[in-house]
Design a protein around this motif. Structure first.
Motif, mmCIF file in Angstrom:
data_model
loop_
_atom_site.group_PDB
_atom_site.id
_atom_site.type_symbol
_atom_site.label_atom_id
_atom_site.label_comp_id
_atom_site.label_asym_id
_atom_site.label_seq_id
_atom_site.Cartn_x
_atom_site.Cartn_y
_atom_site.Cartn_z
ATOM 1 N N ALA A 127 -9.865 -1.357 10.110
ATOM 2 C CA ALA A 127 -11.103 -0.872 9.506
ATOM 3 C C ALA A 127 -11.011 -0.878 7.988
ATOM 4 N N ARG A 128 -9.856 -0.489 7.446
ATOM 5 C CA ARG A 128 -9.662 -0.522 5.995
ATOM 6 C C ARG A 128 -9.750 -1.957 5.481
ATOM 7 N N MET A 129 -9.166 -2.897 6.204
ATOM 8 C CA MET A 129 -9.254 -4.305 5.816
ATOM 9 C C MET A 129 -10.707 -4.779 5.779
ATOM 10 N N GLN A 130 -11.453 -4.421 6.793
ATOM 11 C CA GLN A 130 -12.862 -4.837 6.853
ATOM 12 C C GLN A 130 -13.654 -4.254 5.693
ATOM 13 N N GLU A 131 -13.361 -3.019 5.342
ATOM 14 C CA GLU A 131 -14.023 -2.373 4.206
ATOM 15 C C GLU A 131 -13.701 -3.104 2.904
ATOM 16 N N LEU A 132 -12.429 -3.427 2.699
ATOM 17 C CA LEU A 132 -12.011 -4.100 1.473
ATOM 18 C C LEU A 132 -12.569 -5.513 1.378
ATOM 19 N N ALA A 133 -12.609 -6.211 2.514
ATOM 20 C CA ALA A 133 -13.093 -7.595 2.511
ATOM 21 C C ALA A 133 -14.579 -7.690 2.180
ATOM 22 N N LYS A 134 -15.318 -6.601 2.369
ATOM 23 C CA LYS A 134 -16.734 -6.600 1.991
ATOM 24 C C LYS A 134 -16.909 -6.523 0.477
ATOM 25 N N ARG A 135 -15.896 -5.988 -0.210
ATOM 26 C CA ARG A 135 -15.992 -5.792 -1.660
ATOM 27 C C ARG A 135 -15.271 -6.855 -2.466
ATOM 28 N N PHE A 136 -14.205 -7.430 -1.867
ATOM 29 C CA PHE A 136 -13.330 -8.306 -2.647
ATOM 30 C C PHE A 136 -13.048 -9.609 -1.889
ATOM 31 N N PRO A 137 -12.847 -10.720 -2.618
ATOM 32 C CA PRO A 137 -12.482 -11.992 -1.979
ATOM 33 C C PRO A 137 -10.981 -12.034 -1.677
ATOM 34 N N VAL A 138 -10.571 -11.347 -0.639
ATOM 35 C CA VAL A 138 -9.155 -11.168 -0.329
ATOM 36 C C VAL A 138 -8.540 -12.490 0.121
ATOM 37 N N HIS A 139 -7.500 -12.926 -0.583
ATOM 38 C CA HIS A 139 -6.787 -14.157 -0.200
ATOM 39 C C HIS A 139 -6.018 -13.941 1.098
ATOM 40 N N ALA A 140 -5.363 -12.793 1.194
ATOM 41 C CA ALA A 140 -4.632 -12.385 2.405
ATOM 42 C C ALA A 140 -4.326 -10.907 2.269
ATOM 43 N N PHE A 141 -4.140 -10.257 3.405
ATOM 44 C CA PHE A 141 -3.670 -8.879 3.419
ATOM 45 C C PHE A 141 -2.165 -8.882 3.665
ATOM 46 N N LEU A 142 -1.436 -8.168 2.812
ATOM 47 C CA LEU A 142 0.003 -8.016 2.980
ATOM 48 C C LEU A 142 0.233 -6.779 3.836
ATOM 49 N N LEU A 143 0.800 -6.988 5.032
ATOM 50 C CA LEU A 143 0.848 -5.936 6.051
ATOM 51 C C LEU A 143 2.270 -5.687 6.533
ATOM 52 N N PRO A 144 2.841 -4.496 6.264
ATOM 53 C CA PRO A 144 4.159 -4.158 6.789
ATOM 54 C C PRO A 144 4.051 -3.467 8.139
ATOM 55 N N PRO A 145 5.164 -3.295 8.832
ATOM 56 C CA PRO A 145 5.174 -2.414 10.000
ATOM 57 C C PRO A 145 4.834 -0.989 9.585
ATOM 58 N N PRO A 146 4.419 -0.168 10.523
ATOM 59 C CA PRO A 146 4.172 1.242 10.190
ATOM 60 C C PRO A 146 5.487 1.934 9.817
ATOM 61 N N SER A 147 5.456 2.677 8.722
ATOM 62 C CA SER A 147 6.658 3.369 8.258
ATOM 63 C C SER A 147 6.934 4.598 9.111
ATOM 64 N N TYR A 148 8.195 5.000 9.159
ATOM 65 C CA TYR A 148 8.659 6.258 9.749
ATOM 66 C C TYR A 148 8.686 6.236 11.274
ATOM 67 N N ILE A 149 7.767 5.470 11.902
ATOM 68 C CA ILE A 149 7.596 5.536 13.357
ATOM 69 C C ILE A 149 8.674 4.747 14.098
ATOM 70 N N ARG A 150 9.108 3.644 13.531
ATOM 71 C CA ARG A 150 10.147 2.790 14.097
ATOM 72 C C ARG A 150 9.803 2.325 15.518
ATOM 73 N N PRO A 151 8.690 1.596 15.692
ATOM 74 C CA PRO A 151 8.340 1.100 17.022
ATOM 75 C C PRO A 151 9.317 0.034 17.507
ATOM 76 N N SER A 152 9.315 -0.179 18.810
ATOM 77 C CA SER A 152 10.100 -1.272 19.399
ATOM 78 C C SER A 152 9.500 -2.605 18.982
ATOM 79 N N GLN A 153 10.203 -3.688 19.310
ATOM 80 C CA GLN A 153 9.670 -5.009 18.993
ATOM 81 C C GLN A 153 8.358 -5.271 19.731
ATOM 82 N N GLN A 154 8.252 -4.804 20.973
ATOM 83 C CA GLN A 154 6.983 -4.956 21.687
ATOM 84 C C GLN A 154 5.892 -4.137 21.011
#
Length: 307
Positions: free
Chosen positions: A101-128
């Motif tokens: 949802a945040r990406m969609q909001e930003l893309a309406k305002r800016f010509p985003v070349h790409a979103f740089l997206l890390p894994p969620p911090s602190y949670i340490r999910p499995s590979q799946q």
């Protein structure tokens, strides 16, 4: 020694991420408010030095310590100053829905070349769990994704097999590689589907020598033309030129990460570009001892490059 075989099916996305990208610091004034004038001047100076593009609101930009409206204001300034150069935008969060949802909001305002997206911090999910997280966001993303493998910050590594699976998604186009495993980096480059960018500055030379697309380098705020020349020389296989530049820059690069990024880079930018040497708490400015060593390394490299 025989040349390393590379994929004959390199993605056309590769060219969209080639070259040197600067993960911008966020300048603050003495009251810890964003200094938009300093940010505008910094982007204009870097743009004139020949960089490929910018990353805004990433970890170097202290994005986790900015409120959403502050991030939006930073992006307003960066896009206005960047001109025709592309801008990647850092977005993070623990749950796929709000991140998309945040990406969609930003893309309406800016010509985003790409979103740089890390894994969620602190949670340490499995590979799946990571696979599900990235795929759910990619299905809803309004612009391409550059994944950010940075286990030192998130507490979890995106393993090679997970990255190879994620590369099948058409919206997942690139990787900022801070994984610290050169063999895995080589495998991803040879696979050809993801544009691999060196994310650890000390890995610029080996990553690009193996065929990586480019680099996202915080230390390249400093002596930027030399970093631009280095990345170009590696892309063009001018090995001796690249090696000479690399040997000049190596000491400065190491010191830029001797304390938590972006404190060392900001300390030098305060001397060189007139930024206030301010970070948002709980980050703290570089120690006086490191600042002096940085200044000496900078002046030494500057003198060597002038020869």
């Amino acid at each position: 020694m025989p040349a390393i075989a590379q994929s004959q099916h390199r993605s056309p996305h590769h060219e969209a991420y080639q070259g040197l990208w600067i993960p911008l610091v966020t300048p603050f004034n003495k009251q810890e408010a964003v200094d938009h004038g300093a940010l505008q001047r910094l982007v204009a100076r870097l743009r004139g030095a020949g960089v490929r593009g910018f990353v805004a609101c990433g970890s170097t930009g202290e994005a986790a310590l900015l409120e959403p409206q502050e991030q939006d204001a930073v992006l307003d300034t960066v896009y206005a100053a960047a001109g025709a150069l592309p801008v990647m935008v850092g977005v993070s969060g623990p749950r796929p829905g709000p991140v998309a949802a945040r990406m969609q909001e930003l893309a309406k305002r800016f010509p985003v070349h790409a979103f740089l997206l890390p894994p969620p911090s602190y949670i340490r999910p499995s590979q799946q769990g990571l696979l599900n997280f990235f795929l759910q966001i990619a299905d809803q993303a309004p612009a391409p994704l550059a994944l950010y493998d940075v286990p030192s910050r998130t507490g979890v590594k995106i393993e090679l097999q997970t990255l190879l699976q994620l590369a099948e998604h058409p919206r997942i186009q690139a990787l900022k590689d801070c994984g610290g495993q050169l063999q895995a980096t080589q495998t991803l480059i040879n696979d050809g589907r993801l544009a691999v960018l060196a994310g650890d500055d000390h890995a610029i030379f080996p990553t690009l020598a193996l065929g990586g697309a480019g680099a996202i380098a915080a230390s390249a705020h400093l002596l930027t033309p030399a970093f631009v020349q280095l990345v170009a020389a590696l892309a063009e296989e001018r090995t001796e030129t690249a090696r000479r530049l690399w040997l000049v820059l190596t000491r400065l690069i190491g010191l830029c990460f001797a304390e938590t990024n972006p404190a060392p880079v900001k300390a030098l930018l305060a001397r060189l570009d007139g930024l206030h040497n301010e970070l948002r708490a709980p980050l703290h400015p570089a120690s006086p001892e490191l600042e002096q060593r940085l200044w000496e390394a900078y002046r030494q490299a500057e003198a060597q490059l002038a020869v």
